[in-house]
Design an enzyme around this catalytic site. Structure first.
Site, PDB file in Angstrom:
ATOM      1  N   GLY A  22       0.812  -1.214   0.000  1.00  0.00           N
ATOM      2  CA  GLY A  22       0.000   0.000   0.000  1.00  0.00           C
ATOM      3  C   GLY A  22       0.843   1.261   0.000  1.00  0.00           C
ATOM      4  N   ALA A  59       8.762  14.220  -6.491  1.00  0.00           N
ATOM      5  CA  ALA A  59       8.842  15.013  -7.723  1.00  0.00           C
ATOM      6  C   ALA A  59       8.422  14.113  -8.878  1.00  0.00           C
ATOM      7  CB  ALA A  59      10.262  15.505  -7.937  1.00  0.00           C
ATOM      8  N   LYS A  87       6.111  22.076 -10.665  1.00  0.00           N
ATOM      9  CA  LYS A  87       7.513  21.823 -11.029  1.00  0.00           C
ATOM     10  C   LYS A  87       7.682  22.084 -12.521  1.00  0.00           C
ATOM     11  CE  LYS A  87      10.646  17.960 -11.819  1.00  0.00           C
ATOM     12  NZ  LYS A  87      10.879  16.517 -11.695  1.00  0.00           N
ATOM     13  N   THR A 374      11.847   9.641 -11.849  1.00  0.00           N
ATOM     14  CA  THR A 374      11.189   8.678 -12.728  1.00  0.00           C
ATOM     15  C   THR A 374      10.426   7.568 -11.993  1.00  0.00           C
ATOM     16  OG1 THR A 374      13.386   7.701 -12.913  1.00  0.00           O
ATOM     17  CG2 THR A 374      12.590   8.945 -14.795  1.00  0.00           C
ATOM     18  N   GLY A 375      10.522   7.489 -10.657  1.00  0.00           N
ATOM     19  CA  GLY A 375       9.895   6.372  -9.936  1.00  0.00           C
ATOM     20  C   GLY A 375       8.391   6.331 -10.133  1.00  0.00           C
ATOM     21  N   ILE A 376       7.743   7.452  -9.940  1.00  0.00           N
ATOM     22  CA  ILE A 376       6.283   7.489 -10.069  1.00  0.00           C
ATOM     23  C   ILE A 376       5.883   7.385 -11.550  1.00  0.00           C
ATOM     24  CG2 ILE A 376       4.297   9.038  -9.747  1.00  0.00           C
ATOM     25  CD1 ILE A 376       5.782   9.752  -7.009  1.00  0.00           C
ATOM     26  N   TYR A 466      10.171   4.055 -26.465  1.00  0.00           N
ATOM     27  CA  TYR A 466       9.576   5.019 -25.539  1.00  0.00           C
ATOM     28  C   TYR A 466      10.134   4.821 -24.120  1.00  0.00           C
ATOM     29  CZ  TYR A 466       6.497   7.626 -22.606  1.00  0.00           C
ATOM     30  OH  TYR A 466       6.035   8.509 -21.663  1.00  0.00           O
TER      31      TYR A 466
HETATM   32  P1  FAD Z   1       6.972   1.045  -0.842  1.00  0.00           P
HETATM   33  O1  FAD Z   1       6.692   2.464  -0.582  1.00  0.00           O
HETATM   34  O2  FAD Z   1       8.195   0.458  -0.219  1.00  0.00           O
HETATM   35  O3  FAD Z   1       5.706   0.245  -0.354  1.00  0.00           O
HETATM   36  C1  FAD Z   1       5.760  -1.144  -0.095  1.00  0.00           C
HETATM   37  C2  FAD Z   1       4.438  -1.584   0.493  1.00  0.00           C
HETATM   38  O4  FAD Z   1       4.458  -2.993   0.619  1.00  0.00           O
HETATM   39  C3  FAD Z   1       4.142  -1.024   1.880  1.00  0.00           C
HETATM   40  O5  FAD Z   1       2.784  -0.668   1.985  1.00  0.00           O
HETATM   41  C4  FAD Z   1       4.419  -2.210   2.798  1.00  0.00           C
HETATM   42  O6  FAD Z   1       3.670  -2.151   3.998  1.00  0.00           O
HETATM   43  C5  FAD Z   1       3.977  -3.345   1.896  1.00  0.00           C
HETATM   44  N1  FAD Z   1       4.542  -4.626   2.278  1.00  0.00           N
HETATM   45  C6  FAD Z   1       5.826  -5.037   2.237  1.00  0.00           C
HETATM   46  N2  FAD Z   1       5.919  -6.297   2.726  1.00  0.00           N
HETATM   47  C7  FAD Z   1       4.666  -6.682   3.051  1.00  0.00           C
HETATM   48  C8  FAD Z   1       4.100  -7.844   3.609  1.00  0.00           C
HETATM   49  N3  FAD Z   1       4.854  -8.905   3.936  1.00  0.00           N
HETATM   50  N4  FAD Z   1       2.770  -7.881   3.827  1.00  0.00           N
HETATM   51  C9  FAD Z   1       1.975  -6.837   3.517  1.00  0.00           C
HETATM   52  N5  FAD Z   1       2.455  -5.701   2.976  1.00  0.00           N
HETATM   53  C10 FAD Z   1       3.785  -5.626   2.764  1.00  0.00           C
HETATM   54  N6  FAD Z   1       9.968   8.682  -7.350  1.00  0.00           N
HETATM   55  C11 FAD Z   1       9.596   9.784  -8.013  1.00  0.00           C
HETATM   56  O7  FAD Z   1       8.794   9.705  -8.938  1.00  0.00           O
HETATM   57  N7  FAD Z   1      10.097  10.999  -7.681  1.00  0.00           N
HETATM   58  C12 FAD Z   1      11.010  11.163  -6.693  1.00  0.00           C
HETATM   59  O8  FAD Z   1      11.407  12.293  -6.413  1.00  0.00           O
HETATM   60  C13 FAD Z   1      11.447  10.005  -6.012  1.00  0.00           C
HETATM   61  N8  FAD Z   1      12.380  10.087  -5.043  1.00  0.00           N
HETATM   62  C14 FAD Z   1      12.810   8.941  -4.451  1.00  0.00           C
HETATM   63  C15 FAD Z   1      13.866   8.996  -3.533  1.00  0.00           C
HETATM   64  C16 FAD Z   1      14.360   7.831  -2.963  1.00  0.00           C
HETATM   65  C17 FAD Z   1      15.509   7.893  -2.021  1.00  0.00           C
HETATM   66  C18 FAD Z   1      13.761   6.580  -3.281  1.00  0.00           C
HETATM   67  C19 FAD Z   1      14.265   5.308  -2.666  1.00  0.00           C
HETATM   68  C20 FAD Z   1      12.709   6.528  -4.159  1.00  0.00           C
HETATM   69  C21 FAD Z   1      12.245   7.687  -4.762  1.00  0.00           C
HETATM   70  N9  FAD Z   1      11.233   7.639  -5.701  1.00  0.00           N
HETATM   71  C22 FAD Z   1      10.868   8.759  -6.369  1.00  0.00           C
HETATM   72  C23 FAD Z   1      10.540   6.397  -5.990  1.00  0.00           C
HETATM   73  C24 FAD Z   1       9.251   6.345  -5.217  1.00  0.00           C
HETATM   74  O9  FAD Z   1       9.479   6.590  -3.860  1.00  0.00           O
HETATM   75  C25 FAD Z   1       8.643   4.969  -5.373  1.00  0.00           C
HETATM   76  O10 FAD Z   1       8.558   4.679  -6.736  1.00  0.00           O
HETATM   77  C26 FAD Z   1       7.278   4.925  -4.790  1.00  0.00           C
HETATM   78  O11 FAD Z   1       7.263   5.401  -3.487  1.00  0.00           O
HETATM   79  C27 FAD Z   1       6.706   3.542  -4.855  1.00  0.00           C
HETATM   80  O12 FAD Z   1       7.114   2.742  -3.813  1.00  0.00           O
HETATM   81  P2  FAD Z   1       6.409   1.339  -3.691  1.00  0.00           P
HETATM   82  O13 FAD Z   1       4.963   1.566  -3.443  1.00  0.00           O
HETATM   83  O14 FAD Z   1       6.799   0.497  -4.831  1.00  0.00           O
HETATM   84  O15 FAD Z   1       7.085   0.683  -2.399  1.00  0.00           O
END
Ligand code: FAD
Length: 531
Positions: A22, A59, A87, A374-376, A466
């Site tokens: 989530g 961002a 931005k 680029t993450g989002i 792309y």
């Molecule tokens: P997470 O946020 O890690 O979420 C993982 C989820 O999985 C959590 O809800 C957790 O509770 C759940 N989970 C894990 N294990 C279990 C389990 N066993 N049971 C149930 N649930 C579980 N992107 C941008 O576009 N712009 C930016 O400026 C940017 N800056 C960044 C800076 C840093 C340092 C980093 C590391 C990333 C950055 N990103 C950025 C990328 C962006 O943060 C991520 O792409 C985005 O937050 C997506 O994360 P996620 O949802 O994949 O993972």
């Protein structure tokens, strides 16, 4: 339906989707799939209360507006709830030498008589600022301007991209001749996830807060269910792994290999701070700033009432304690009471992001350092592709192949683009930056770099699939970082440059007019908050 039934049956058209995770990825996926398929699918999203989300990611790319459009959300619906700001560009500081800066704006580069303006600029530079000479946005950034007037209207329509053709993959159809939408957003990732939680649950997504403790596979190796600590078994047809760097379903349960980019992009760690911002006193830049440091770079992202900041660095060159010390010193006294968030980053991508009936989206799929935000964008692109290649009852493997290709191209393309930043950086004041100039880059980029020495990047010579970055982006980084010598096209020596000079004059005049007319970001958001 029991687990045994699911395991024994042949896979069916997926209408029962289980999303694990989530964070930004989980909730963006849930919201987008609901917007696409409404009640024709059921979605359960399970997230752990104990495993923290990454909590950064603030961002974005300007394509993100298509995400909100797809959800039928206007800016006033979501921006205030997410402390969002505008931005216009990424501002790179000190990548060439201390005190130098340039912008990579959201603005297409114009061409005159078949040559890009950067070509013309190299023939006859009007100043030492290619970005200000070739783009209007650079001047708006230097003057901290908002892209909207106080009454909410947008700067003129020249900047607004032409309508895309086609279905849900609107942002994947790139018209290099079209204008670029003039801005993206900064927002609080945590607040966006909260906002999307409400959006998705209001539309019927079931939200389970629990730990997934086991992933069940059937005899063919397809995911049949996930087992939770307190809510028992969650069975589904299609499973979306949004568990972040853990890759709980795709990498751990299904064993899909992860392809590391570490050899080409060594930054593997970050430390982040959330610093209060007094918007009445401190100017708010309408851009993300990336300031080069001894072992990486620091991001600065202005949000409503706070700054998101962090140091992205390579552990081979810098210890976490040192990184935190440097970041605190960079920010100054406002950071004194703020807790630091240390993050280890997994850089690269899963070999395939979709295996059998499991699709990884977000950090579990792949990630490169956030230098170009680029993450989002990766998440948005992935969920668009999932809708585009959504399986039918026969689970045609070609759909998975096409999806995997598309996702891999985007990540690999962005990797090339990021490598250019380091290879191109002129500064060579320590081992980190000297190594950056000789570090391995993908073979294809090495060839492109050779071509770009003679002719600045165009559609013929950038990464051909792309990946969200048009040729003008490469021009900005090449000319801005300054470490790779480039020259004007010889043909231009024979050409009549009057039309190009006139274009430069128009850009200058337009920039001056807009700087005079537009409010600052501070003024714009003060007005928005007051109304
Ligand atoms: P997470 O946020 O890690 O979420 C993982 C989820 O999985 C959590 O809800 C957790 O509770 C759940 N989970 C894990 N294990 C279990 C389990 N066993 N049971 C149930 N649930 C579980 N992107 C941008 O576009 N712009 C930016 O400026 C940017 N800056 C960044 C800076 C840093 C340092 C980093 C590391 C990333 C950055 N990103 C950025 C990328 C962006 O943060 C991520 O792409 C985005 O937050 C997506 O994360 P996620 O949802 O994949 O993972």
């Amino acid at each position: 339906m029991t687990i045994e039934d699911t395991a024994a049956d042949a896979p069916v058209r997926p209408s029962n989707i289980v999303i694990v995770g989530g964070g930004t990825a989980g909730w963006m996926t849930a919201a987008y799939l609901k917007a696409a398929f409404a009640d024709r699918i059921t979605i359960t999203l399970v997230e752990s209360a104990e495993v923290r989300t990454i909590g950064v990611g603030e961002a974005t790319f300007s394509d993100i507006r298509h995400f909100f459009e797809f959800l039928r959300l206007e800016e006033h619906d979501w921006m205030p709830a997410c402390n969002a700001t505008y931005k216009l560009a990424v501002r790179f500081e000190d990548w060439r030498e201390p005190g130098h800066h340039f912008y990579h704006p959201f603005e297409q580069l114009k061409s005159v008589d078949g040559f890009q303006l950067t070509d013309w600029w190299l023939r006859n530079p009007g100043s030492d600022r290619f970005d200000k000479d070739c783009f209007v946005m650079a001047s708006l950034c230097d003057a901290n301007r908002s892209p909207r007037y106080l009454d909410g209207s947008l700067i003129d329509q020249d900047f607004v991209e032409k309508p895309h053709q086609g279905g849900p993959s609107r942002s994947t159809i790139v018209d290099y001749q079209g204008a670029q939408f003039p801005y993206a957003y900064h927002f609080e990732a945590r607040l966006l996830a909260q906002f999307l939680t409400k959006y998705a649950t209001d539309r019927g997504v079931r939200h389970v807060v629990d730990n997934v403790v086991d992933v069940g596979l059937d005899e063919r190796g397809w995911v049949s269910h996930v087992r939770t600590a307190e809510h028992g078994v969650l069975a589904g047809d299609l499973f979306v792994d949004c568990t972040g760097f853990r890759g709980l379903l795709l990498n751990k349960a299904l064993g899909e290999p992860f392809v590391s980019y570490q050899d080409t992009l060594p930054n593997d760690s970050a430390v982040a701070l959330q610093v209060p911002l007094d918007m009445d006193r401190e100017p708010m830049r309408p851009c993300t700033t990336a300031t080069a440091q001894a072992a990486g770079w620091i991001w600065t992202i202005p949000l409503i009432s706070r700054i998101g900041t962090g140091y992205v660095y390579a552990r081979d060159y810098c210890e976490p304690e040192e990184a935190e010390r440097v970041l605190r010193e960079f920010v100054g006294p406002t950071a004194a009471e703020v807790e630091a968030n240390h993050i280890r980053m997994r850089i690269g991508r899963s070999e395939r992001s979709w295996v059998n009936n499991c699709v990884a989206i977000g950090l579990s799929s792949g990630f490169v350092e956030p230098l170009e935000s680029t993450g989002i964008f990766f998440i948005h692109h992935a969920v668009e592709q999932l809708v585009k290649y959504f399986p039918g009852g026969d689970w045609d493997p070609n759909l998975r192949t096409l999806y995997n290709r598309s996702v891999a191209h985007v990540t690999d393309g962005v990797r090339e683009f990021l490598c250019l930043h380091y290879r191109g950086a002129k500064r060579a004041d320590n081992q980190y930056w000297r190594d950056a100039q000789t570090r391995t880059v993908p073979d294809a980029l090495e060839e492109r770099l050779e071509l770009w020495r003679t002719k600045v990047p165009d559609a013929m010579t950038v990464y051909p699939y792309y990946h969200g970055l048009p040729p003008y982006s490469y021009n900005c980084i090449l000319l801005g970082t300054g470490g790779i010598p480039v020259r004007p096209s010889p043909g231009l020596e024979l050409a009549d440059e009057r039309a190009a000079l006139s274009e430069f004059q128009q850009i200058k005049a337009k920039a001056q007019k807009l700087v005079q007319e537009l409010p600052t970001q501070n003024a714009f958001f003060a007005r928005m908050r007051a109304s």
